[in-house]
Write an enzyme that holds these catalytic residues in place. Sequence first.
Site, mmCIF file in Angstrom:
data_model
loop_
_atom_site.group_PDB
_atom_site.id
_atom_site.type_symbol
_atom_site.label_atom_id
_atom_site.label_comp_id
_atom_site.label_asym_id
_atom_site.label_seq_id
_atom_site.Cartn_x
_atom_site.Cartn_y
_atom_site.Cartn_z
ATOM 1 N N ARG A 53 43.138 62.345 55.964
ATOM 2 C CA ARG A 53 44.053 61.829 54.934
ATOM 3 C C ARG A 53 45.191 61.077 55.609
ATOM 4 N NH1 ARG A 53 47.845 64.918 53.583
ATOM 5 N NH2 ARG A 53 46.622 66.774 53.174
ATOM 6 N N TYR A 106 48.232 41.705 35.074
ATOM 7 C CA TYR A 106 46.957 42.412 34.984
ATOM 8 C C TYR A 106 47.134 43.604 34.042
ATOM 9 C CZ TYR A 106 43.095 45.403 36.437
ATOM 10 O OH TYR A 106 42.002 46.222 36.443
ATOM 11 N N ASP A 179 51.370 40.618 43.862
ATOM 12 C CA ASP A 179 49.957 40.992 43.756
ATOM 13 C C ASP A 179 49.162 39.746 44.131
ATOM 14 O OD1 ASP A 179 47.343 41.439 42.909
ATOM 15 O OD2 ASP A 179 47.959 42.718 41.246
ATOM 16 N N LYS A 204 38.271 42.998 44.781
ATOM 17 C CA LYS A 204 37.992 41.642 44.321
ATOM 18 C C LYS A 204 37.590 40.748 45.506
ATOM 19 C CE LYS A 204 39.342 43.688 40.578
ATOM 20 N NZ LYS A 204 40.710 43.629 40.090
HETATM 21 C C1 PLP Z 1 41.682 44.570 39.562
HETATM 22 C C2 PLP Z 1 43.104 44.263 39.720
HETATM 23 C C3 PLP Z 1 44.048 45.282 39.961
HETATM 24 C C4 PLP Z 1 43.671 46.752 39.989
HETATM 25 O O1 PLP Z 1 42.848 47.062 41.062
HETATM 26 P P1 PLP Z 1 41.717 48.219 41.021
HETATM 27 O O2 PLP Z 1 41.078 48.089 42.364
HETATM 28 O O3 PLP Z 1 40.802 47.927 39.886
HETATM 29 O O4 PLP Z 1 42.446 49.516 40.838
HETATM 30 C C5 PLP Z 1 45.364 44.903 40.155
HETATM 31 N N1 PLP Z 1 45.759 43.609 40.090
HETATM 32 C C6 PLP Z 1 44.887 42.622 39.836
HETATM 33 C C7 PLP Z 1 45.377 41.214 39.771
HETATM 34 C C8 PLP Z 1 43.539 42.898 39.642
HETATM 35 O O5 PLP Z 1 42.679 41.905 39.371
#
Ligand code: PLP
Length: 383
Positions: A53, A106, A179, A204
């Site tokens: 962890r 998001y 982000d 992503k």
């Molecule tokens: C998918 C996404 C998230 C969240 O991420 P997860 O891996 O699904 O928890 C946050 N910000 C953006 C822009 C996203 O596309």
Amino acid sequence: MDEDVQRGFETLAIHAGQEPDPTTGAVVPPIYQVSTYKQDGVGGLRGGYEYSRSANPTRTALEECLAALEGGVRALAFASGLAAEDTLLRTICAPGDHIIAPNDAYGGTYRLFSKVYERWGVTCDPVPLGDLEAVRAAVREGVTKAIWVETPTNPLLGIADIAALAAIAVEAGALLVVDNTFASPYLQQPLTLGAHVVVHSTTKYLGGHSDVVGGALVTSDAELGERLAFHQNAMGAIAGPFDSWLTLRGIKTLGVRMDRHCANAAAVVKLLTEHPAVRQVLYPGLPDHPGHDIAVKQMRAFGGMVSFRMDSPEAALRVCERTKVFTLGESLGGVESLIEHPAKMTHASAAGSPLEVPADLVRLSVGIESVEDLLADLRQALG
Ligand SMILES: *Cc1c(COP(=O)(O)O)cnc(C)c1O
């Protein structure tokens, strides 16, 4: 790799944090599927590892690679993008604090702010980040702890000026959090523009193959990096060894994938803008997009996400159900093309909130298949 030499992005993507294994010479970091480590006497740690962890060598390799790609000093890998966001918020906020967020964030991020953090006394104001005066007006002196930025935004592909927002954040004594999921570090490096923390859903583009869920935080501030690492260990929402390995594997081809995502998206945008059934195309690469000039300034290219509006919600739903190469599904950033209806799918939880999206909107994650097949599929689906 020789640490003193400044390497290019693609070289870092393949090598940063990934020296050949010292015992076997394996050129790819092994999956250290292990929870604990033998100690050479009480408190005598080999290589700094005691419990997975706190740290695991496969995760360390991923974290060092991510730090290098974003131009940061410290990166931390998490079980999901939202786990990364949660850990960041608990590190930088306390009850009574305030966050400024994009008014088309998001959906899951907005849900975390509005449904989880509100209960703990952390409030969030959704603001159009393209309007710098509105951002300045939303700052609450001493209480606003972060300006949270997405650029491009999901699903409306709005653009925010990272450098200008960084200046406002610094003036307010707040952190600028970006982000960077939609752009990936290949297209945009927010830390080099003044951001303090970058957030990723590595699910992503970084992972890139729709086979792993993960998240990351990257910072340019070593002291903040230490506090984030403390919370990563204290809260425990870490990326596991296999997930870390899959993400590292995906990252090696990030540059070539992004080039193709961008090229295919540009061709798709051309088809959509010329198609009579499409009312409006939202893409920062279009010269009439309100954020185009800023996108040109801060991005290498305009990315693989394309949204468009049809004449009615029914027409939008019909397109989503008719494509054959574009798969109907949530998520984005994988090699395969996806299509979705944000109002009923990814952003359904934003219904009735300030972040509600138009029901005639369709979002595409343009993949790296043969572009002719993508164009033919959209042509037949648009009818
Ligand atoms: C998918 C996404 C998230 C969240 O991420 P997860 O891996 O699904 O928890 C946050 N910000 C953006 C822009 C996203 O596309």
